[in-house]
Design a protein around this motif. Sequence first.
Motif, PDB file in Angstrom:
ATOM      1  N   ARG A   1       1.043   5.085  -6.709  1.00 58.50           N
ATOM      2  CA  ARG A   1       0.973   5.382  -5.272  1.00 58.50           C
ATOM      3  C   ARG A   1       2.197   6.158  -4.783  1.00 58.50           C
ATOM      4  O   ARG A   1       2.260   6.517  -3.616  1.00 58.50           O
ATOM      5  CB  ARG A   1       0.766   4.092  -4.474  1.00 58.50           C
TER       6      ARG A   1
ATOM      7  N   ARG B   1      -4.302   6.611  -3.556  1.00 54.07           N
ATOM      8  CA  ARG B   1      -3.605   5.365  -3.871  1.00 54.07           C
ATOM      9  C   ARG B   1      -4.422   4.336  -4.642  1.00 54.07           C
ATOM     10  O   ARG B   1      -3.879   3.341  -5.108  1.00 54.07           O
ATOM     11  CB  ARG B   1      -3.108   4.737  -2.571  1.00 54.07           C
TER      12      ARG B   1
ATOM     13  N   ARG C   1       0.817  -1.227   0.000  1.00 50.31           N
ATOM     14  CA  ARG C   1       0.000   0.000   0.000  1.00 50.31           C
ATOM     15  C   ARG C   1       0.840   1.263   0.000  1.00 50.31           C
ATOM     16  O   ARG C   1       0.426   2.285  -0.504  1.00 50.31           O
ATOM     17  CB  ARG C   1      -0.911   0.024   1.227  1.00 50.31           C
TER      18      ARG C   1
END
Length: 570
Positions: A357, A370, A280
């Motif tokens: 991202r 993101r 992430r």
Amino acid sequence: METIVHRVQFCVIGGGLAGMCAAIAAARHGVKTLIMQERPVFGGNASSEIRMWVCGSPHQLETGLVEEFRLENLYRNTYVNFSVWDSILFEKVRFQKNLISLLNCSCLSAEMDGARIRSVTGWQMTTQQFHKVEADYFADCSGDSVLAPLTGAEFRLGREASSEFGESLAQKEPDRKTMGLSCLIQARETSSPKKFIPPSWAYCYPDDSQLSHRGHRIEGTQNFWWMELGGEQDSIRDTEEIRDELLKTAFGIWDHIKNHGDHGADNWELDWVGFLPGKRESRRYVGDYILHQADVQSGGRFDDTVAYGGWPIDDHHPGGLRYNGPPNINIVPKEPYGIPLRCLYSKNIENLWFAGRNISTTHTGLSSTRVMATCATLGQAVGCAVSSAVKNGNLSPRETASEHIREIQDMLMDDDCWLPRFRRNVPQLCREAVLTASSGDPEMLRNGIDRELDGQSNRWTCRVGDTAEYDFGKTVSLHEIRLVFDSDLKRPKLNVAANYWLQGQVFSPPSTLVSAFEILADGKAVYHTENNYQRLVKIPVETQTRKLTLRVLGFAGQGSTGGVFAFDAG
Ligand SMILES: Cc1cc2nc3c(=O)[nH]c(=O)nc-3n(C[C@H](O)[C@H](O)[C@H](O)COP(=O)(O)OP(=O)(O)OC[C@H]3O[C@@H](n4cnc5c(N)ncnc54)[C@H](O)[C@@H]3O)c2cc1C
């Protein structure tokens, strides 16, 4: 070992949705491009190796390239199969003119010329060759910003102090924590009870006490995004160690679902476990502007808007599964917000762009930007910006952003990328012509807005047999017809399956979409199709005509009504 040398205008590192869109957009605008992707498939976190859904702005579905991919998927991937989705992403890159693709090739070094990147080199594990790529521009779409440590580009890592950008959602003190990594699982429903024997090394979750706030009954489109760890470690250096923990967790959670309580999963079996952790957050580049909480929450009104976001500020607790409280916060911006081009190129490396991202945001900004449809539109913006930089004499990203922003925005809108608060330029020829239709309001076809907005449909609603016609008043030469059909931007947004039900999902193109139509020049057909499933259709023609007619012949859902947003000729 052999080294193959490539010379191109634009080199993209990383083939997730951001990198793919950057490379395809540039190539389609005539830039000689190469994309280096370290995996055997394209798509990054959206690929079959990681299996996340492509999400974006809940208010306004993204169009442009990501919509092209999704519509191809709705048409071809009827039974929602990940390999078919992979094959669609593969063909979009592999068979694109002007675009060289290097799969299984990992970028590991860069050669500099002062503050400019001269070349990058990757190792292709399948061929045991090095590939050296010399280019005028580079875009880092690797997620992890591999070119930052290799080039000295400025970057940030971790969470800012709230005082730095006045972010109420940030920490009092800065730290180096990030959102975590996940190895997802997918399950399949069968017609009889299925046993599961966990591996001895899996974690054991005997009851629900360690899984509070983490829904894990098999129902609806539930997936296991919250199986997250590593946010308190180094999300790059510690990846292998975090992966081992994630696998112990993934198999342990499936054991819990099957063997420790009723989770509605008796007839379900484990279908797939991801061994490649999805990431992430890691390094974020620093550009000429850093997008932050206030921008996300106040509509991001930038003159150099080239993309937009709208996903909630969806910030995950860095402790992940080891934190027993709610795994994330979720604050929905009240409207889509613009993202400026100044967030997409490096502050200190003269020919480095980025998308995905790793763009120039704070941690809080990233928690909204993101998601992958947003990343895809950022990539498309970079591809168009590079093409403008090339056309205008190999300008630097900064010069391109300050001198040619409207050209880039026009290119994006012509390619069906919506930019909040901007209106597409309709060709003068169409604006000055007389436009009539057999029914409905044809003015919608040339108002420069190609989606429902602020309560106005902006579409010409049509039925089978309807026509819309331009009369140019004199004979004109036409080279291209551009149409935008209604692909129902309010349709369910999932592009892949979470789990596989016996009565599974079946995909099909949106029923509002015009699937059969013809174009007539002075009454003579110059184009006819019975198999359209795309929203944006550009048709090259070479014709001289006074009148140009669009005749609708059918809709994807076999229904009798649908819509068209734009009908341009030039
Ligand atoms: C578990 C999880 C759940 C998520 N849920 C969602 C969701 O539901 N919907 C959503 O839209 N987003 C979701 N996200 C966020 C989203 O997936 C990422 O933010 C997004 O994928 C970033 O896109 P990207 O193109 O920048 O990077 P990626 O998708 O990571 O693609 C980057 C690609 O570059 C390659 N690469 C890396 N280094 C190199 C190198 N040195 N050389 C060559 N290639 C390289 C990588 O292998 C990868 O394929 C989730 C993320 C995770 C981890």
